[in-house]
Design an enzyme around this catalytic site. Structure first.
Site, mmCIF file in Angstrom:
data_model
loop_
_atom_site.group_PDB
_atom_site.id
_atom_site.type_symbol
_atom_site.label_atom_id
_atom_site.label_comp_id
_atom_site.label_asym_id
_atom_site.label_seq_id
_atom_site.Cartn_x
_atom_site.Cartn_y
_atom_site.Cartn_z
ATOM 1 N N ARG A 37 0.358 -12.920 -14.049
ATOM 2 C CA ARG A 37 -0.923 -12.331 -14.470
ATOM 3 C C ARG A 37 -1.441 -12.980 -15.754
ATOM 4 N NH1 ARG A 37 -0.568 -5.914 -12.719
ATOM 5 N NH2 ARG A 37 -1.317 -6.366 -10.616
ATOM 6 N N LYS A 190 4.648 2.508 7.545
ATOM 7 C CA LYS A 190 3.981 3.650 8.185
ATOM 8 C C LYS A 190 2.500 3.453 8.494
ATOM 9 C CE LYS A 190 6.995 7.204 6.382
ATOM 10 N NZ LYS A 190 7.127 8.313 5.445
ATOM 11 N N GLY A 340 2.140 -5.525 -2.355
ATOM 12 C CA GLY A 340 3.331 -5.685 -3.193
ATOM 13 C C GLY A 340 4.501 -6.291 -2.446
ATOM 14 N N GLY A 363 -3.006 -2.374 -4.864
ATOM 15 C CA GLY A 363 -3.912 -1.305 -4.421
ATOM 16 C C GLY A 363 -5.346 -1.756 -4.217
#
Ligand code: ADP
Ligand code: MG
Length: 393
Positions: A37, A190, A340, A363
């Site tokens: 980053r 999921k 991730g 996200g």
């Protein structure tokens, strides 16, 4: 959609408030363990300095302090690595009092202020008062409407930094204006966490390959035997409705043909013995999808195909990431991946530099795949001149 970028702006002598994402991974001693980053922000810092800005005032959050100063979440540990990686001295302003003579100033953790996460206009205004323009280079924080990511954009002309532009370009090429056919590859554990994403993707892509734990529920919904595999029984109806939507939208939905189980057996994905669990896709599946890669021009990938953290259940994911890397190099396809665990899987496979673009945004990347408008990106849209900011684009 087009965005205001720092390339459109006369930067000379401007005080720039730069939102960065310096929420970097650290160890117990608060030593930075991954500099990605920090390194990816360097081009923007260099660009701003080269274009003679007066001052760069950096905003970032770190961790989850509860809206009050907490030394455990101070940004002071960042000063040495920032100076080293950027090649410029950086000082910290704890009380947000910025002195005119300092060139690069890091403001203390934005989440030390209650106004940050509440997106309090008074706090946003205070931040805006520090500069002449706002530059957002934190795509990974853009899904949150906080004072330093969105609120400030109501009070200052706002521009995307180079890293933000890179991320937006890659995502637009993958989903908004892609070269077709487009294949999406979605894995992970999921369905329930990726419903919006699946519903959006089936409308936008030409082929969707579903793998990982979530594919089990689709197989089960179609009446197949998935043994003891991870399934979400209450999601079977949802799975069927996604299949229907895909059909209506002309999206070809592909499920695994074969699987590797926790007992390390290769089985037909529709006939898994009751005592075994699907832990990876099998070789036939990898072969089929790899062949289809010859037909596509764009690949978007989120989610590992199996329990890749445990060998040998990384084999399927590694093989297909290598096939995508190969198609990127030799067939000129555009390949974009993010998430991730997906980034870890690509690193593990040694192909992190062989995709067209890897999003480290987590996200925010997922919300983009869900088709959502990210508040920290919205303020950068051309023509987005609201409230009392003077727009110079
Ligand atoms: P990302 O972080 O890239 O968005 P996810 O968090 O959705 O990805 O999914 C990653 C997780 O999915 C991994 O921990 C992996 O072990 C799990 N997973 C993948 N395939 C299976 C499977 N067949 N059964 C159980 N878990 C699985
Ligand atoms: Mg994950």
């Amino acid at each position: 959609m087009t965005y205001n970028s720092i390339k459109d702006c006369d930067l000379a002598h401007k005080r720039v408030v730069l939102r960065a994402d310096l929420n970097v991974p650290v160890d117990d001693q608060k030593t930075v363990t991954d500099f990605t980053r920090i390194d990816r922000l360097k081009p923007t810092i260099d660009y701003l300095l080269k274009h003679h800005v007066k001052q760069i005032i950096i905003l970032s959050h770190f961790g989850r302090p509860k809206g009050a100063p907490d030394p455990a979440f101070s940004l002071d540990f960042l000063l040495p690595p920032l100076a080293k990686h950027w090649g410029h001295e950086v000082i910290i302003a704890t009380d947000y009092n910025v002195l005119a003579e300092d060139k690069i100033i890091l403001l203390e953790n934005t989440r030390f202020h209650t106004g940050e996460e509440k997106n309090d206009p008074a706090f946003a205004k205070q931040l805006a008062g520090l500069g002449d323009i706002f530059v957002n280079d934190a795509f990974s924080a853009a899904h949150r409407a906080h004072a330093s990511t969105e609120g400030i954009g109501h009070y200052l002309p706002s521009y995307a930094g180079l890293l933000m532009m890179e991320e937006l370009d890659a995502l637009q090429k993958a989903l908004e204006t892609p070269k077709r056919p487009v294949m999406a590859i979605v894995g992970g554990s999921k369905i329930s966490t990726k419903l919006d994403l699946l519903n959006n993707l089936v409308q936008k892509v030409d082929m969707l390959f579903l793998a990982g734990g979530m594919a089990n529920t689709f197989l089960l919904a179609q009446g197949h035997e998935v043994g003891g595999s991870l399934v979400e029984k209450d999601m079977c109806d949802t799975a069927l409705s996604i299949l229907e939507t895909a059909e209506g939208a002309g999206c070809r939905l592909l499920l695994p043909l074969d699987a590797v189980t926790d007992q390390r057996n290769k089985v037909d994905a529709t006939k898994v013995p009751a005592t075994e669990k699907i832990f990876d896709v099998g070789p036939e599946t990898v072969r089929l999808i790899s062949e289809l890669l010859n037909e596509v021009k764009t690949v978007v990938w989120n989610g590992p195909l199996g329990v890749f953290e445990q060998t040998p259940f990384d084999v399927g994911t590694t093989a297909l990431t290598k096939a995508v890397a190969h198609a990127t190099k030799h067939n000129n396809i555009i390949s974009v991946a993010g998430g991730g665990d997906t980034v870890s899987a690509l690193e593990h496979a040694g192909v992190k530099n062989d995709f067209t673009y890897i999003s480290t945004a987590g996200g925010a990347f997922l919300e983009w795949l869900e088709g959502k408008t990210l508040p920290g990106v919205k303020i950068l849209e051309k023509g987005e001149c609201r409230d009392n900011k003077t727009c110079c684009a």
